[in-house]
Design a protein around this motif. Structure first.
Motif, PDB file in Angstrom:
ATOM      1  N   CYS A  28      44.277  15.795   0.878  1.00  0.00           N
ATOM      2  CA  CYS A  28      43.228  15.564  -0.133  1.00  0.00           C
ATOM      3  C   CYS A  28      41.875  16.082   0.358  1.00  0.00           C
ATOM      4  O   CYS A  28      41.131  16.732  -0.386  1.00  0.00           O
ATOM      5  CB  CYS A  28      43.128  14.075  -0.461  1.00  0.00           C
ATOM      6  SG  CYS A  28      44.535  13.448  -1.401  1.00  0.00           S
ATOM      7  N   TRP A  29      41.545  15.769   1.599  1.00  0.00           N
ATOM      8  CA  TRP A  29      40.267  16.226   2.173  1.00  0.00           C
ATOM      9  C   TRP A  29      40.201  17.747   2.207  1.00  0.00           C
ATOM     10  O   TRP A  29      39.194  18.349   1.827  1.00  0.00           O
ATOM     11  CB  TRP A  29      40.119  15.642   3.581  1.00  0.00           C
ATOM     12  CG  TRP A  29      39.017  16.283   4.374  1.00  0.00           C
ATOM     13  CD1 TRP A  29      37.685  16.158   4.153  1.00  0.00           C
ATOM     14  CD2 TRP A  29      39.177  17.145   5.500  1.00  0.00           C
ATOM     15  NE1 TRP A  29      36.970  16.892   5.087  1.00  0.00           N
ATOM     16  CE2 TRP A  29      37.873  17.507   5.925  1.00  0.00           C
ATOM     17  CE3 TRP A  29      40.277  17.640   6.195  1.00  0.00           C
ATOM     18  CZ2 TRP A  29      37.659  18.361   7.007  1.00  0.00           C
ATOM     19  CZ3 TRP A  29      40.059  18.466   7.273  1.00  0.00           C
ATOM     20  CH2 TRP A  29      38.759  18.824   7.667  1.00  0.00           C
ATOM     21  N   GLN A  32      39.856  19.067  -1.482  1.00  0.00           N
ATOM     22  CA  GLN A  32      38.524  18.833  -2.037  1.00  0.00           C
ATOM     23  C   GLN A  32      37.480  19.737  -1.366  1.00  0.00           C
ATOM     24  O   GLN A  32      36.613  20.314  -2.025  1.00  0.00           O
ATOM     25  CB  GLN A  32      38.120  17.367  -1.850  1.00  0.00           C
ATOM     26  CG  GLN A  32      38.943  16.390  -2.662  1.00  0.00           C
ATOM     27  CD  GLN A  32      38.515  16.345  -4.116  1.00  0.00           C
ATOM     28  OE1 GLN A  32      39.025  17.099  -4.937  1.00  0.00           O
ATOM     29  NE2 GLN A  32      37.589  15.452  -4.421  1.00  0.00           N
ATOM     30  N   TYR A  36      35.369  22.500  -3.635  1.00  0.00           N
ATOM     31  CA  TYR A  36      33.922  22.351  -3.793  1.00  0.00           C
ATOM     32  C   TYR A  36      33.139  23.328  -2.917  1.00  0.00           C
ATOM     33  O   TYR A  36      31.942  23.518  -3.123  1.00  0.00           O
ATOM     34  CB  TYR A  36      33.506  20.905  -3.515  1.00  0.00           C
ATOM     35  CG  TYR A  36      33.933  19.980  -4.619  1.00  0.00           C
ATOM     36  CD1 TYR A  36      33.275  19.999  -5.841  1.00  0.00           C
ATOM     37  CD2 TYR A  36      35.015  19.109  -4.454  1.00  0.00           C
ATOM     38  CE1 TYR A  36      33.690  19.167  -6.872  1.00  0.00           C
ATOM     39  CE2 TYR A  36      35.420  18.285  -5.476  1.00  0.00           C
ATOM     40  CZ  TYR A  36      34.756  18.317  -6.684  1.00  0.00           C
ATOM     41  OH  TYR A  36      35.158  17.500  -7.711  1.00  0.00           O
ATOM     42  N   SER A  56      33.160  16.254   1.563  1.00  0.00           N
ATOM     43  CA  SER A  56      34.450  15.746   1.088  1.00  0.00           C
ATOM     44  C   SER A  56      34.930  14.590   1.957  1.00  0.00           C
ATOM     45  O   SER A  56      35.511  13.619   1.459  1.00  0.00           O
ATOM     46  CB  SER A  56      35.491  16.863   1.096  1.00  0.00           C
ATOM     47  OG  SER A  56      35.135  17.885   0.186  1.00  0.00           O
ATOM     48  N   HIS A  63      37.481   7.283  -2.692  1.00  0.00           N
ATOM     49  CA  HIS A  63      38.799   7.633  -3.224  1.00  0.00           C
ATOM     50  C   HIS A  63      39.871   6.691  -2.672  1.00  0.00           C
ATOM     51  O   HIS A  63      40.780   6.273  -3.401  1.00  0.00           O
ATOM     52  CB  HIS A  63      39.153   9.074  -2.849  1.00  0.00           C
ATOM     53  CG  HIS A  63      38.168  10.088  -3.336  1.00  0.00           C
ATOM     54  ND1 HIS A  63      37.504   9.967  -4.530  1.00  0.00           N
ATOM     55  CD2 HIS A  63      37.741  11.257  -2.773  1.00  0.00           C
ATOM     56  CE1 HIS A  63      36.701  11.004  -4.700  1.00  0.00           C
ATOM     57  NE2 HIS A  63      36.825  11.803  -3.628  1.00  0.00           N
ATOM     58  N   GLY A 136      36.443  13.128  -9.547  1.00  0.00           N
ATOM     59  CA  GLY A 136      37.072  13.220  -8.225  1.00  0.00           C
ATOM     60  C   GLY A 136      37.946  12.022  -7.911  1.00  0.00           C
ATOM     61  O   GLY A 136      39.092  12.166  -7.436  1.00  0.00           O
ATOM     62  N   THR A 139      41.127  11.957 -10.018  1.00  0.00           N
ATOM     63  CA  THR A 139      42.081  12.992  -9.600  1.00  0.00           C
ATOM     64  C   THR A 139      42.860  12.551  -8.373  1.00  0.00           C
ATOM     65  O   THR A 139      44.101  12.580  -8.351  1.00  0.00           O
ATOM     66  CB  THR A 139      41.351  14.310  -9.305  1.00  0.00           C
ATOM     67  OG1 THR A 139      40.650  14.734 -10.468  1.00  0.00           O
ATOM     68  CG2 THR A 139      42.332  15.383  -8.875  1.00  0.00           C
ATOM     69  N   ILE A 140      42.142  12.132  -7.343  1.00  0.00           N
ATOM     70  CA  ILE A 140      42.810  11.730  -6.096  1.00  0.00           C
ATOM     71  C   ILE A 140      43.656  10.481  -6.301  1.00  0.00           C
ATOM     72  O   ILE A 140      44.818  10.419  -5.879  1.00  0.00           O
ATOM     73  CB  ILE A 140      41.774  11.488  -4.981  1.00  0.00           C
ATOM     74  CG1 ILE A 140      40.976  12.757  -4.705  1.00  0.00           C
ATOM     75  CG2 ILE A 140      42.468  11.002  -3.715  1.00  0.00           C
ATOM     76  CD1 ILE A 140      41.803  13.926  -4.262  1.00  0.00           C
TER      77      ILE A 140
END
Length: 365
Positions: A28-29, A32, A36, A56, A63, A136, A139-140
């Motif tokens: 995820c990190w 993202q 971005y 992020s 998140h 954000g 989404t996560i």
């Protein structure tokens, strides 16, 4: 490799749980930060990708808050307990809280960080920062919850399959257990008849019975047995009955094919033979007759048993009652892999059975 990934996804061991969570948040990190990085780019790409990955990482806790709140509270304590409207309200509230954290993080952490690193600071209103956090976080958290639901569904599927296997296994044991007393009763009757006649064949009949008992108590505990042993049991049973009927029984046995290379569910063919003696030979006043044909081609077995019969006017369907047990076992063990036809007329009863022996539905013990 498959075993490792299976443990990584499904195991409740602490090391595997920590490993899969760390893997998920790392992905995820990275995702993202990469996405971005293009959004903020204004100068050298490497600089802005670097700041994107840092930001992020800073946004990850909100998140995590939303994802874990839904996964470990809303789902198990609300949704899975059928409180759907309460769960819906909780999810909406948690999403709004997570989104509201975005302007706070942006104002107190992101902006000071950009100023410290001498990166351009983009003016962002509370509304746009809130909407960015909403997008954000949803989404996560959406991915996290989807993975959790898939895992939950898969585990429930495994549990259901295991329960079904246990149910079928228990039912098979009950059905098979019903065969044993009936079989023993008929066999002992045959030996008793020999004993009354003071036949010299009585000791040999007792020896055959002991072999049959050993077969039932040892080999029949498995899901499958060697087809040769099953056929041997049929032949022993026929010999026992022939000793009882003597010359009054005319029986022909024809066995073709390699029976030693195949396996079959134990005591599957014997009930048909028992039925032929009980409702055929036993009830015929004159000469009793029977014909047994068994052929094996590769893994296909064809079994045909024909016997003469006397009509029971009081209960014309009584013959079929004793075969319901084996019909049920065939349905459980060889679904869509067998064909059983039972036909009868005034003086003949015919059983035709075809089985694809390699298609047995194995029940794990």
């Amino acid at each position: 490799m498959d075993s490792f990934f299976s443990r990584l996804v499904l195991s409740n061991k602490t090391s595997y749980r920590l490993g899969r969570h760390a893997l998920f948040w790392t992905v995820c990190w990275a995702f993202q930060g990469f996405i971005y990085g293009f959004y903020y780019i204004e100068g050298r790409a490497t600089n802005f990708f670097a700041i994107s990955y840092i930001e992020s990482f800073i946004y990850l806790p909100q998140h995590m808050f939303l994802s874990y709140a839904i996964i470990y509270y809303v789902l198990p304590y609300i949704i899975f307990r059928d409180r759907y409207w309460v769960g819906f309200v909780w999810v909406i509230a948690l999403i709004l809280i997570a989104a509201a954290l975005s302007p706070v993080v942006n104002y107190y952490l992101i902006t000071p960080l950009r100023i410290y690193l001498h990166h351009p600071v983009k003016a962002m209103t509370f509304f746009f920062s809130f909407m960015g956090g909403l997008r954000g976080s949803m989404t996560i958290a959406g991915f996290a919850v989807a993975i959790k639901l898939i895992k939950h569904w898969y585990q429930k599927k495994i549990e259901t399959e295991q329960l079904e296997k246990e149910r079928i296994k228990a039912e098979l044991e009950i059905l098979k257990g019903q065969i044993h007393p009936h079989f023993m009763f008929n066999t002992l009757n045959s030996i008793y008849s020999l004993a009354l006649k003071k036949s010299d064949e009585t000791p040999e009949a007792i020896l055959k019975l002991s072999k049959l008992m050993r077969y039932i108590l040892t080999d029949c505990t498995n899901i499958t047995v060697n087809l040769g042993k099953e056929v041997e049991v049929l032949l022993h049973y026929i010999e026992l009955e022939k000793g009882r009927f003597g010359s009054r029984l005319d029986i022909s046995v024809n066995i073709k094919g390699d029976i030693e290379k195949n396996a079959i569910a134990p005591l599957l063919l014997l009930p048909f033979l028992e039925n032929s003696f009980k409702h055929g030979a036993n009830e015929m006043i004159e000469q009793a007759w029977m014909s047994l044909d068994l052929q094996v081609n590769e893994t296909a077995l064809k079994f045909k048993l024909i016997n003469g019969r006397a009509i029971d006017h009081n209960n014309p369907n009584s013959i079929h009652m004793g075969l319901q047990n084996v019909k049920k076992r065939l349905q459980l063990l060889y679904p869509n892999a067998h064909e059983l036809r039972i036909t009868e007329d005034a003086d003949t009863f015919v059983v035709s059975l075809a089985i694809e022996l390699g298609s047995i539905k194995l029940i794990e013990t």
